[in-house]
Scaffold this active site. Structure first.
Site, PDB file in Angstrom:
ATOM      1  N   CYS A 165       1.715-104.628 -46.561  1.00 36.56           N
ATOM      2  CA  CYS A 165       0.799-104.736 -47.380  1.00 36.56           C
ATOM      3  C   CYS A 165       1.141-104.799 -49.204  1.00 36.56           C
ATOM      4  O   CYS A 165       0.481-105.037 -50.129  1.00 36.56           O
ATOM      5  CB  CYS A 165      -0.071-103.830 -47.837  1.00 36.56           C
ATOM      6  N   HIS A 303      -2.911 -98.964 -55.646  1.00 41.57           N
ATOM      7  CA  HIS A 303      -2.117 -99.543 -54.382  1.00 41.57           C
ATOM      8  C   HIS A 303      -3.195 -98.177 -53.485  1.00 41.57           C
ATOM      9  O   HIS A 303      -4.071 -98.510 -52.150  1.00 41.57           O
ATOM     10  CB  HIS A 303      -1.045 -98.737 -53.576  1.00 41.57           C
ATOM     11  N   GLU A 314       1.973 -92.186 -55.196  1.00 43.53           N
ATOM     12  CA  GLU A 314       2.472 -93.428 -56.268  1.00 43.53           C
ATOM     13  C   GLU A 314       1.422 -92.736 -57.578  1.00 43.53           C
ATOM     14  O   GLU A 314       2.098 -93.574 -58.844  1.00 43.53           O
ATOM     15  CB  GLU A 314       1.088 -94.558 -55.685  1.00 43.53           C
ATOM     16  N   LYS A 335      -9.937-101.389 -53.351  1.00 43.88           N
ATOM     17  CA  LYS A 335      -9.850-100.718 -52.125  1.00 43.88           C
ATOM     18  C   LYS A 335     -11.104 -99.915 -51.539  1.00 43.88           C
ATOM     19  O   LYS A 335     -11.036 -99.615 -50.530  1.00 43.88           O
ATOM     20  CB  LYS A 335      -8.524-100.230 -51.416  1.00 43.88           C
ATOM     21  N   HIS A 340      -8.699-102.332 -47.024  1.00 46.64           N
ATOM     22  CA  HIS A 340      -7.080-102.966 -46.933  1.00 46.64           C
ATOM     23  C   HIS A 340      -6.911-103.735 -46.807  1.00 46.64           C
ATOM     24  O   HIS A 340      -6.950-104.255 -44.811  1.00 46.64           O
ATOM     25  CB  HIS A 340      -6.475-101.750 -46.528  1.00 46.64           C
ATOM     26  N   PHE A 401       4.507-101.034 -45.515  1.00 45.25           N
ATOM     27  CA  PHE A 401       5.193-100.487 -44.381  1.00 45.25           C
ATOM     28  C   PHE A 401       6.909-101.035 -45.104  1.00 45.25           C
ATOM     29  O   PHE A 401       6.587-102.224 -44.731  1.00 45.25           O
ATOM     30  CB  PHE A 401       4.792-100.833 -43.151  1.00 45.25           C
TER      31      PHE A 401
END
Length: 413
Positions: A165, A303, A314, A335, A340, A401
């Site tokens: 991502c 994010h 975050e 998002k 996403h 990830f």
């Protein structure tokens, strides 16, 4: 002796995403706080036993933008990226640039998933002789960057970061570096993904990463809400045209803003769980790279995926990286509206970051009914927020990830 570094301008923008088939529509809908999550109009849930059957899908027919022969040679991820690239290139004024000084960097998290799985079905059900002869060029992860490179005649390099991502934001960062290092004058950058398919839906659901609000998909993506329970899968592409300031000025280009700094780090921690330390390191590096002060950073397009663990971590990383200088900050997660986009997310959110600095307005984070009391920073909760006049910096975060951490800092023109 270090050479002086050119400023890197953003001169073109393009996108295909759930909020719209172009930049203007997408931006208008983002400011209006439109949710795009819907129950899928198919029988996948019954056919495959999916526990989650909703997502954020693009609202255009690629065949309205591409000739049928070229569309048939592209995976949906390639279709989206080529449409977005054409918009961005046109928006930049179709720059006249020596092909040896023109490059492309377009990232993706997975690549041609639809092609891979559809053609496997054909092998299994009808035999190898029925497989599309364009299968390999369609499924390869670098398909988007290759097709764009061929179309615009870019010979300075065509690259494809694959960092889950973080891929789209990493593409922006790498294109930025190419210009600063003198490898190119113009770089087309971005990210793309087309993974609204039963396999990723099942995989993410079984990983317990997706929201389970099957009865209320429009409100499922709710970053920073106390009841957030996972992200909503999205799809689409976003492309930016980056250009050295000298080249942009020489041709009289319109400049939206500047890429001022980037930070990239890796967690070395866990394949799917984030690390606040790695995120803070990337953010801190982007601010230092840009040569701005913490107080200059007035907005973060986060994010912010709507996961219980990731959202607050975050924001803590942002606060750590800025040494607690955060009173001036307003945070949003777009998002909440787009879902996403995986490898396309960082690129789309870079577009939104550039537009926020350009128009001095932040899109809202929607669907927050009860703000998590542990949220340490101000959120544009349910409505737009104004940004101050003068010189400002805007931060875009993208984490993937595997512990891929990317932060890109933009400044106003």
């Amino acid at each position: 002796m270090s050479l002086p570094r050119s400023r890197v301008a953003v001169t073109g923008l393009g996108t295909v995403n759930p909020l719209g088939g172009d930049v203007r529509t997408s931006w208008d809908n983002a400011l209006a706080g439109v949710s795009t999550a819907r129950t899928l109009n198919n029988d996948w849930k019954e056919q495959y036993g999916l526990s989650v059957d909703f997502a954020c899908q693009v609202g255009i027919d690629p065949l309205e933008h591409l000739a049928r022969p070229e569309a048939k040679k592209l995976d949906p991820s390639g279709q989206y990226s080529l449409i977005a690239a054409r918009e961005a290139w046109s928006d930049a004024g179709t720059p006249e640039v020596d092909g040896d000084r023109l490059a492309v960097v377009v990232g993706t998290g997975i690549g041609g998933l639809w092609t891979t799985l559809d053609q496997w079905d054909i092998v299994r059900d009808k035999g190898a002789r029925r497989v599309n002869p364009f299968t390999v060029p369609m499924l390869m992860a670098n398909s988007s960057s290759a097709h764009i490179e061929i179309e615009i005649g870019a010979r300075a390099g065509a690259h494809t970061p694959v960092s889950a991502c973080a891929s789209g934001a990493e593409a922006v960062a790498l294109g930025f570096d190419m210009i600063r290092q003198g490898r190119a004058d113009v770089v087309v950058v971005g990210g793309t993904e087309a993974c609204v398919h039963p396999l990723p839906l099942a995989g993410f659901a079984n990983l317990r990463a997706l929201s389970k609000r099957v009865d209320d998909p429009e409100h499922a993506s709710r970053p920073y809400d106390t009841d957030r329970d996972g992200f909503v899968l999205g799809e689409g592409a976003a492309i930016l045209v980056l250009e050295s300031e000298e080249h942009a000025k020489a041709r009289g280009a319109r400049v939206y803003g500047y890429v001022a700094g980037r930070g990239m780090a890796s967690d070395a921690h866990h394949i799917s769980a984030p690390s606040t330390e790695g995120q803070a390191r990337a953010i801190r590096e982007s601010v230092a790279d840009a040569g701005v002060e913490a107080a200059d950073v007035v907005h973060v397009n986060a994010h912010g995926t709507s996961t219980p663990l990731g959202d607050i971590g975050e924001l803590e990383a942002v606060s750590q990286a800025l040494n607690g200088v955060t009173d001036q900050l307003v945070v949003t997660s777009t998002k909440s509206m787009t879902g996403h986009l995986l490898g396309g997310a960082g690129a789309l959110e870079s577009v939104f970051s550039v537009l926020a600095a350009h128009h001095r307005v932040v899109p809202p984070t929607i669907n927050i009914e009860n703000l998590d009391p542990e949220t340490p920073l101000r959120i544009a909760q349910g409505e737009t927020a104004e940004l101050p006049s003068g010189d400002i910096a805007v931060l875009n975060n993208a984490f993937g990830f595997g512990g891929h951490d990317v932060a890109v800092l933009f400044t106003n023109a």
